[in-house]
Design an enzyme around this catalytic site. Structure first.
Site, short mmCIF file in Angstrom:
data_model
loop_
_atom_site.label_atom_id
_atom_site.label_comp_id
_atom_site.label_asym_id
_atom_site.label_seq_id
_atom_site.Cartn_x
_atom_site.Cartn_y
_atom_site.Cartn_z
N GLN A 78 0.80 -1.25 0.17
CA GLN A 78 -0.21 -0.10 0.21
C GLN A 78 0.74 1.34 0.02
O GLN A 78 1.20 1.91 1.13
CB GLN A 78 -0.97 0.10 1.20
CG GLN A 78 -2.02 1.08 1.32
CD GLN A 78 -3.24 0.62 0.39
OE1 GLN A 78 -3.74 -0.36 0.26
NE2 GLN A 78 -3.71 1.74 -0.14
N PHE A 79 1.32 1.73 -1.14
CA PHE A 79 2.37 2.77 -1.16
C PHE A 79 1.68 3.96 -0.91
O PHE A 79 2.17 5.02 -0.66
CB PHE A 79 2.97 2.99 -2.59
CG PHE A 79 2.15 3.46 -3.66
CD1 PHE A 79 2.00 4.68 -3.94
CD2 PHE A 79 1.31 2.52 -4.51
CE1 PHE A 79 1.18 5.32 -5.04
CE2 PHE A 79 0.36 3.05 -5.31
CZ PHE A 79 0.44 4.29 -5.89
N THR A 80 0.32 3.92 -0.95
CA THR A 80 -0.32 5.37 -0.63
C THR A 80 -0.54 5.77 0.76
O THR A 80 -0.79 6.79 1.12
CB THR A 80 -2.05 5.13 -1.07
OG1 THR A 80 -2.62 3.92 -0.59
CG2 THR A 80 -2.06 5.03 -2.39
#
Length: 144
Positions: A78-80
């Site tokens: 989950q890079f966000t």
């Protein structure tokens, strides 16, 4: 590293209509990697999450960990979680690049396995549909 850990009754992730990971009772872990993170960071976070006591004991107190309830982990990259939200259009330049992020995502899961847990997962970099039945709800934010 940053993680959002949700206690779940069940969770699953699908990619292009195919289930890539599915668990019953346990933790859904949304995992973000920063550019300064290392294998040691991944190990520290895995140890914290694997030993987290957020399941209720016979007295209704959050006193049991994942091992004590026979739980599993579903880990989704989950890079966000590294979004800069100063404007209306988030920037993600604070996240680690794909090579480092994928390496540490895999190491995090390996450390969880070394702690004795079954780990299901999504597909790094893919568009994923994530479903969960939150238990409680109990959701904890980690940053190491």
């Amino acid at each position: 590293m940053r993680a959002v850990v949700t206690r779940v009754a069940s969770a699953k992730v699908t990619v292009a209509g195919e289930i890539t990971g599915q668990i019953g009772r346990g933790y859904l872990v949304l995992l973000g990697v920063g550019p300064e993170d290392t294998p040691e960071t991944a190990k520290k976070l895995a140890d914290k999450i694997c030993n987290l006591r957020i399941f209720e004991d016979e007295n209704g107190k959050m006193n049991l960990n994942l091992a004590q309830i026979g739980g599993k982990l579903l880990v989704v990259s989950q890079f966000t979680l590294y979004a800069d939200t100063k404007s209306r259009r988030p920037s993600f330049i604070g996240a680690a690049g794909p090579e480092l992020a994928n390496q540490l995502y895999e190491q995090f899961m390996d450390y969880c396995r070394e702690n004795g847990f079954e780990v299901q997962h999504g597909v790094f970099g893919a568009h994923m549909d994530v479903e969960s039945v939150n238990d409680g709800p109990v959701t904890i934010l980690f940053e190491v």
